[in-house]
Design a protein around this motif. Structure first.
Motif, PDB file in Angstrom:
ATOM      1  N   LEU A  93       0.816  -1.203   0.000  1.00 23.28           N
ATOM      2  CA  LEU A  93       0.000   0.000   0.000  1.00 23.28           C
ATOM      3  C   LEU A  93       0.856   1.261   0.000  1.00 23.28           C
ATOM      4  CD1 LEU A  93      -2.636  -1.061   2.680  1.00 23.28           C
ATOM      5  CD2 LEU A  93      -3.023  -0.831   0.215  1.00 23.28           C
ATOM      6  N   ILE A  94       0.318   2.322  -0.581  1.00 20.16           N
ATOM      7  CA  ILE A  94       0.958   3.626  -0.506  1.00 20.16           C
ATOM      8  C   ILE A  94       0.803   4.155   0.914  1.00 20.16           C
ATOM      9  CG2 ILE A  94       0.935   6.000  -1.381  1.00 20.16           C
ATOM     10  CD1 ILE A  94      -0.363   4.868  -3.958  1.00 20.16           C
ATOM     11  N   ALA A  95       1.894   4.572   1.518  1.00 20.68           N
ATOM     12  CA  ALA A  95       1.866   5.134   2.866  1.00 20.68           C
ATOM     13  C   ALA A  95       1.622   6.635   2.766  1.00 20.68           C
ATOM     14  CB  ALA A  95       3.178   4.853   3.584  1.00 20.68           C
ATOM     15  N   THR A  96       0.492   7.097   3.323  1.00 16.20           N
ATOM     16  CA  THR A  96       0.169   8.515   3.296  1.00 16.20           C
ATOM     17  C   THR A  96       0.046   9.022   4.732  1.00 16.20           C
ATOM     18  OG1 THR A  96      -2.259   8.386   3.347  1.00 16.20           O
ATOM     19  CG2 THR A  96      -1.184   8.044   1.226  1.00 16.20           C
ATOM     20  N   GLY A  97      -0.301  10.295   4.866  1.00 13.25           N
ATOM     21  CA  GLY A  97      -0.450  10.815   6.221  1.00 13.25           C
ATOM     22  C   GLY A  97      -1.089  12.183   6.259  1.00 13.25           C
ATOM     23  N   GLY A  98      -1.669  12.485   7.400  1.00 14.52           N
ATOM     24  CA  GLY A  98      -2.274  13.790   7.606  1.00 14.52           C
ATOM     25  C   GLY A  98      -2.694  13.960   9.048  1.00 14.52           C
ATOM     26  N   SER A  99      -2.859  15.195   9.445  1.00 17.50           N
ATOM     27  CA  SER A  99      -3.138  15.512  10.841  1.00 17.50           C
ATOM     28  C   SER A  99      -4.601  15.327  11.220  1.00 17.50           C
ATOM     29  CB  SER A  99      -2.739  16.966  11.114  1.00 17.50           C
ATOM     30  OG  SER A  99      -3.514  17.851  10.308  1.00 17.50           O
ATOM     31  N   ASP A 100      -5.524  15.373  10.241  1.00 20.85           N
ATOM     32  CA  ASP A 100      -6.965  15.420  10.513  1.00 20.85           C
ATOM     33  C   ASP A 100      -7.303  16.716  11.248  1.00 20.85           C
ATOM     34  OD1 ASP A 100      -9.588  14.681  10.435  1.00 20.85           O
ATOM     35  OD2 ASP A 100      -9.442  13.067  11.900  1.00 20.85           O
ATOM     36  N   PHE A 101      -6.698  17.794  10.784  1.00 20.99           N
ATOM     37  CA  PHE A 101      -6.874  19.114  11.389  1.00 20.99           C
ATOM     38  C   PHE A 101      -8.262  19.662  11.103  1.00 20.99           C
ATOM     39  CE2 PHE A 101      -6.739  23.748  10.677  1.00 20.99           C
ATOM     40  CZ  PHE A 101      -6.305  24.195  11.922  1.00 20.99           C
ATOM     41  N   HIS A 102      -8.924  20.179  12.172  1.00 27.20           N
ATOM     42  CA  HIS A 102     -10.236  20.793  12.031  1.00 27.20           C
ATOM     43  C   HIS A 102     -10.262  22.269  12.422  1.00 27.20           C
ATOM     44  CE1 HIS A 102     -11.562  16.615  11.754  1.00 27.20           C
ATOM     45  NE2 HIS A 102     -12.727  17.055  11.334  1.00 27.20           N
ATOM     46  N   GLN A 103      -9.533  22.616  13.485  1.00 28.80           N
ATOM     47  CA  GLN A 103      -9.561  24.013  13.910  1.00 28.80           C
ATOM     48  C   GLN A 103      -8.360  24.322  14.788  1.00 28.80           C
ATOM     49  OE1 GLN A 103     -13.361  23.483  16.315  1.00 28.80           O
ATOM     50  NE2 GLN A 103     -12.244  24.882  17.652  1.00 28.80           N
TER      51      GLN A 103
END
Length: 290
Positions: A247-257
């Motif tokens: 699988l491609i390894a991705t990422g993110g913070s899941d930032f909302h505010q």
């Protein structure tokens, strides 16, 4: 002095077009200030902010990847989230499917607001006006916008209190995409399908590889490895699993505010997500468009 996240990416951001509090342009401005090379706007069931984010990105040197977050279901699991990336945001089938889901969610938000107002009435407190909440949303109204209205009205002292006291007890169940249909929809639009924040799925860690196998058979392209709530040890385990499953390894913070929850670019700790995952997503997406 160099910017703290120079050359890194954050592929999981929410704007006012779903349940975030910043406009797409404001998100891009914050990303530029942090030194992020690329971001993805991944609003829930909504593509409306992508064009504005790309326009802002063109003026600030931040690459904006088309993104979306879908609530999906497989078997008994009702807390799976699927991220779509690098698709055509004007693809007619995707646009139509998401419009239908937004219509359901708008009605769900109205029902939640009605329940909140009933709870407020029981406490002899004035209700929240629908127009006030929609003005705060600026796009699709969600529970965080009702929470902001509760805070502004002085009914609660924090967003945490808003959720615990009103929004959770007054909740209305969500609607979900079957996971196979969601993956197929993203692929048809020329994009990649990625499993979001696997650490937050309601299964034990030993069962996660089996779930991944099922999803890979259905066409899953990637998995969030760098997650907003993951420490270094968890990232290492997820990265090993993603590589083992191809699988491609991705990422993110899941930032909302700002000031609540994971921070843009860094999550709850020290996320440093490489630009390589953007290149891999774009390369895989070309195979679906080809």
């Amino acid at each position: 002095m160099s910017k703290p996240l120079h050359g890194c990416v954050d592929l999981h951001l929410h704007s006012t077009h779903s349940d975030g509090t910043l406009t797409p342009a404001a998100l891009v401005a914050q990303a530029a200030a942090l030194g992020l090379r690329a971001i993805a706007l991944a609003d829930h069931d909504n593509l409306d902010g992508i064009a504005a984010a790309r326009l802002a990105g063109a003026g600030s040197g931040v690459e904006v990847v088309a993104g979306v977050e879908l609530s999906v279901v497989w078997g008994e699991l009702r807390d799976l989230h699927l991220l779509g990336y690098a698709f055509d945001p004007q693809h007619p089938d995707l646009v139509a499917a998401l419009a239908e889901f937004r219509a359901f969610r708008a009605n769900r938000s109205r029902l939640i607001l009605e329940r909140v107002n009933a709870s407020l009435a029981g406490e002899s407190k004035p209700p929240l006006a629908f127009d006030t909440v929609t003005a705060l949303a600026g796009g699709t109204m969600g529970r965080p916008h009702i929470g902001q209205a509760l805070l502004a009205a002085g009914h609660v002292r924090s967003m945490e209190e808003a959720f615990n006291r009103y929004l959770v007890p007054c909740n209305v169940p969500k609607r979900f995409f079957p996971v196979a249909a969601a993956i197929g929809l993203v692929h048809a639009a020329g994009g990649c399908a990625v499993l979001a924040h696997p650490l937050f799925i309601d299964i034990d860690e030993a069962s996660l590889p089996g779930l991944i196998d099922v999803l890979v058979d259905l066409g899953l392209d990637g998995m969030e490895v760098w997650c907003g709530g993951a420490g270094n040890e968890a990232v290492d385990r997820l990265l090993t699993l993603a590589r083992r499953k191809g699988l491609i390894a991705t990422g993110g913070s899941d930032f909302h505010q700002p000031g609540m929850g994971p921070a843009m670019g860094s999550g709850l700790g020290n996320l440093r997500i490489p630009y390589q995952c953007v290149e891999e997503l774009q390369q895989r997406a070309r195979t679906y468009r080809g």
